[in-house]
Design a protein around this motif. Structure first.
Motif, mmCIF file in Angstrom:
data_model
loop_
_atom_site.group_PDB
_atom_site.id
_atom_site.type_symbol
_atom_site.label_atom_id
_atom_site.label_comp_id
_atom_site.label_asym_id
_atom_site.label_seq_id
_atom_site.Cartn_x
_atom_site.Cartn_y
_atom_site.Cartn_z
ATOM 1 N N ASN A 118 -6.804 -50.093 -12.407
ATOM 2 C CA ASN A 118 -7.786 -49.105 -12.862
ATOM 3 C C ASN A 118 -7.561 -48.664 -14.299
ATOM 4 O OD1 ASN A 118 -8.943 -49.171 -10.320
ATOM 5 N ND2 ASN A 118 -7.701 -47.472 -9.562
ATOM 6 N N LYS A 119 -6.549 -49.233 -14.955
ATOM 7 C CA LYS A 119 -6.292 -48.918 -16.356
ATOM 8 C C LYS A 119 -6.356 -50.207 -17.163
ATOM 9 C CE LYS A 119 -2.171 -48.295 -17.864
ATOM 10 N NZ LYS A 119 -0.831 -47.776 -18.180
ATOM 11 N N ILE A 179 3.558 -49.666 -14.030
ATOM 12 C CA ILE A 179 2.167 -49.407 -13.666
ATOM 13 C C ILE A 179 2.035 -48.984 -12.213
ATOM 14 C CG2 ILE A 179 -0.139 -50.421 -13.493
ATOM 15 C CD1 ILE A 179 0.598 -52.283 -15.778
#
Length: 752
Positions: A118-119, A179
């Motif tokens: 999502n990043k 992450i």
């Protein structure tokens, strides 16, 4: 050789046609793979000794394609599924996912199939961790830069039950940040045979410490698994043993079945988890070395000299030791090599226990532990059967052999328990322990046949004596008393044994006794014409003696023959036996093993699965204590519900106490709070009354009842859980139960 090469070319051509899978779901299933003449490939018709590495590689590819085609024709394609989180599994470890002790893979290939974050990131690094093995990929482009990278992990049945695969995603670069992380419990996969893809949510690595971080949406990761090299065991003849006059079948002996004979491993029954693939995969590793070093023939010769079969008997743990003259000498170290191996195995089990994202401070741990102890004390009494033993003769026999078990701890402990003749006298004289043992048991020095207490890992501390009163040989094994034995206790991995599995550390100790003393025991039975062979032990020694009894049972007919007594008896009397075997072995050896459990003793309940359940209970208690709005009663209720769920789900499979189980307890702890005086009327718990006068007697006394193995497969964390484990407490409980039965003979006659 040309004919063999032509046959291999045909097999290879046929293998190429077999890899073509139907594209649509409605197409007909694949046909049975055949050679050009219409029959399945028969390995028995090929001369493997004359094949080159290239020929074997072709044969391997054809056999793998044949196995995959066979599996695809019988099993539906597993759809891609998603597990919401580690604590909300989609599949529990049951027989539905193909995992069982006699049919499980030995190798796990893992690769990153897909990833969605999502990043925004450019390059990522993936790290796979399983037990002590860790693999880290090089930086690759997101999202498809790591699809071809695969990693190999060795797995055991125990690892498939309890261990996790940890996958970490990092942003590439010198200052790349973490992450997300996924914990993958292998037993929760829909299947552990063949190939599978599974999707998991990525969580923050500190999500277990913060609800805010736990709710953070990071992304998803899809992992591909390939399980190969299955272990498939069969029940062999129990009367057979490698120590008998007939040696085990060997593939090197003419006329014996070859390990690749089609009669042993039919090719038409091959699946993706057979020993063929494991053997061929190991060969391909040699082939890669050959390509690097250019020494094909010597490498192939070494690979052929290895045997991949288990020639071990079902009931025997004996192994043929062989030394390699070309083996490199290891540098001397301060710690012995086998001790280092044991410590490594313990650390691997510890990684399964602590390495799943559960990290709390010491104060938080102590607080959760006290809360769980309060829950056990008030809401979780010890289960009872109320099947009271009323024959005091049985208790006298148990006390007799418990004396042997206590003697194994030496003169110092005997004096501490109050059974010695003084510290000064027993400490200064030479060979004080063996002399004290003879005096305590009433034996002559010549009756002490062996007294072996040398320190070595996976070697039990024991003595063997001849009891002239019983005309029997008695094998006595000491319990945990030093660091080596603590390591043996902690090596609790479930190891294949007979038609089941057993505690690895205890099994290795039983193997030592078989390898070094079984023949000597037979010689003593023949020499003295004994009527029986007894075993007795406490704690760790009880687990070892139970497994050694199972091994000795395979030689019972031989003992009857060499003793000249057709009624030769084999019996094991244990106290505080730890759980060490699967349920089937427990039931089978009930006539040969008796074990006694003292009230709150934690050791007979401490299997690896039970400890994992207790760990989950502590985690739940820690979470409940952090919810400030809950009352104590609400926390207890929720904890009880979670505990019930753990016991019913069998998420962490247990091992059991072998043999017939007898439970000893003090009735005053059940009927009222006072343990030393008769209670007052308002102190009696009326709900605990059973109608049996032996149980309902309000005067504090001890009883022994027949129990069941299922009642001891969960931890009972009470105040005196270690105090009740001491052997003198067992002796005290047995003697007081015996005295009470003698006092109540009239009541017992009326009950009968």
């Amino acid at each position: 050789m040309m004919a063999v090469e032509a046959a291999m070319d045909k097999v290879m051509d046929d293998g190429k046609t077999m890899v073509q899978e139907p594209e649509g779901e409605d197409e007909a299933p694949a046909q049975e793979p055949t050679t050009p003449n219409g029959t399945t490939i028969d390995f028995s018709t090929l001369d493997f000794a004359s094949l080159s590495p290239q020929d074997l590689e072709k044969l391997y590819i054809a056999s793998v394609n044949q196995a995959k085609d066979k599996q695809a024709s019988h099993a539906p394609v597993t759809p891609r599924t998603k597990a919401a989180s580690l604590h909300n599994p989609t599949t529990m470890p049951t027989a539905t996912n193909g995992l069982s002790w006699d049919n499980h893979p030995s190798t796990m290939m893992v690769h990153l199939e897909d990833i969605k974050l999502n990043k925004p990131v450019t390059n990522i690094v993936v790290k796979f961790s399983f037990r002590h093995r860790k693999f880290k990929t090089s930086a690759g482009a997101y999202p498809n830069g790591h699809g071809e990278t695969k990693f190999k992990f060795d797995v055991t049945y125990h690892a498939l039950l309890f261990d996790h695969l940890k996958v970490d995603i990092y942003e590439a670069g010198f200052l790349g940040s973490h992450i997300g992380r996924a914990h993958i419990r292998l037993s929760r996969l829909p299947q552990v045979l063949g190939d599978i893809e599974h999707t998991y949510s990525l969580n923050h690595r500190k999500a277990h410490r913060s609800p805010k971080l736990a709710g953070k949406q990071i992304g998803e990761i899809t992992i591909g698994f390939s399980f190969i090299g299955g272990r498939r065991s069969t029940r062999l003849d129990r009367s057979y043993s490698t120590s008998s006059s007939n040696p085990p079948l060997s593939p090197s002996i003419p006329g014996h079945r070859n390990r690749m004979d089609s009669n042993v491993f039919p090719v038409d029954e091959m699946t993706g988890n057979t020993d063929h693939e494991q053997e061929a995969a190991e060969f391909l590793e040699y082939l890669q070395k050959e390509q690097q070093n250019g020494d094909a023939e010597s490498i192939y010769a070494r690979s052929r000299s290895k045997s991949f079969d288990e020639t071990r008997s079902v009931i025997s743990m004996r192994t043929s030791s062989s030394s390699n003259v070309n083996e490199k000498k290891r540098r001397p170290t301060l710690i012995a090599e086998n001790t280092l191996m044991g410590l490594k195995e313990v650390s691997e089990l510890a990684s399964a226990f602590f390495g799943t994202g559960w990290k709390i401070s010491k104060m938080e741990f102590a607080r959760a532990l006290m809360f769980v102890q309060k829950y056990y004390a008030k809401y979780h009494p010890n289960p009872r059967t109320n099947d009271i033993v009323t024959d005091e003769r049985q208790i006298r026999v148990a006390c007799y052999f418990l004396n042997y078990a206590m003697t194994a701890y030496g003169s110092l402990v005997l004096n501490y328990f109050g059974y010695g003749k003084g510290y000064a006298r027993d400490f200064v004289r030479p060979k004080n322990d063996s002399k004290t043992a003879c005096e305590h048991l009433g034996l002559a020095r010549s009756d002490m046949l062996a007294y072996d207490f040398d320190l070595k890992l996976f070697k039990p501390q024991f003595f063997i004596a001849r009891d002239p009163k019983l005309n029997a040989i008695v094998v006595v094994i000491r319990g945990t008393f030093n660091v080596h034995e603590c390591i043996t206790d902690a090596c609790a991995e479930y190891e294949p044994f007979s038609h089941g599995y057993a505690h690895r550390g205890f099994l290795r100790c039983a193997q030592y006794l078989e390898d070094h003393f079984l023949d000597r025991i037979k010689g003593w039975v023949r020499q003295y014409k004994c009527n029986a062979l007894y075993l007795s032990a406490h704690s760790l020694g009880a687990g070892v003696s139970s497994l050694f009894t199972m091994i000795l049972h395979g030689h019972l007919e031989e003992f009857r023959e060499i003793s000249g007594n057709s009624k030769f008896k084999l019996k094991c009397y244990n106290v505080a036996t730890p759980p060490c075997v699967n349920e089937e072995l427990c039931q089978e050896f009930e006539p040969y093993i008796e074990t006694y459990v003292n009230e709150n003793d934690i050791v007979p309940r401490a299997s690896f699965g039970a400890i994992m359940d207790f760990r989950e209970l502590l985690k739940t208690a820690h979470g409940l204590l952090n919810e400030k709005k809950l009352t104590t009663q609400e926390r207890m209720t929720r904890l009880a519900n979670h505990h019930t769920h753990l016991k019913q789900s069998n998420e962490h499979p247990k091992v059991y106490i072998p043999g017939t189980i007898y439970y000893m307890y003090k009735t005053s702890r059940v009927l009222h709070s006072s343990t030393k005086r008769p209670p007052k009327e308002d102190e009696i718990n009326e709900d605990a009354m059973t109608g049996n006068p032996l149980i309902d007697d309000i005067v504090p006394h001890y009883l022994v009842e027949r129990s069941q193995k299922e009642l001891f497969c969960n931890i009972q964390f009470k105040n005196n859980f270690l105090y009740h484990h001491f052997p003198n407490k067992y002796d005290n409980a047995l003697r007081k139960a015996h005295d009470y039965l003698e006092e109540k003979r009239d009541v017992i006659k009326r009950l009968q």
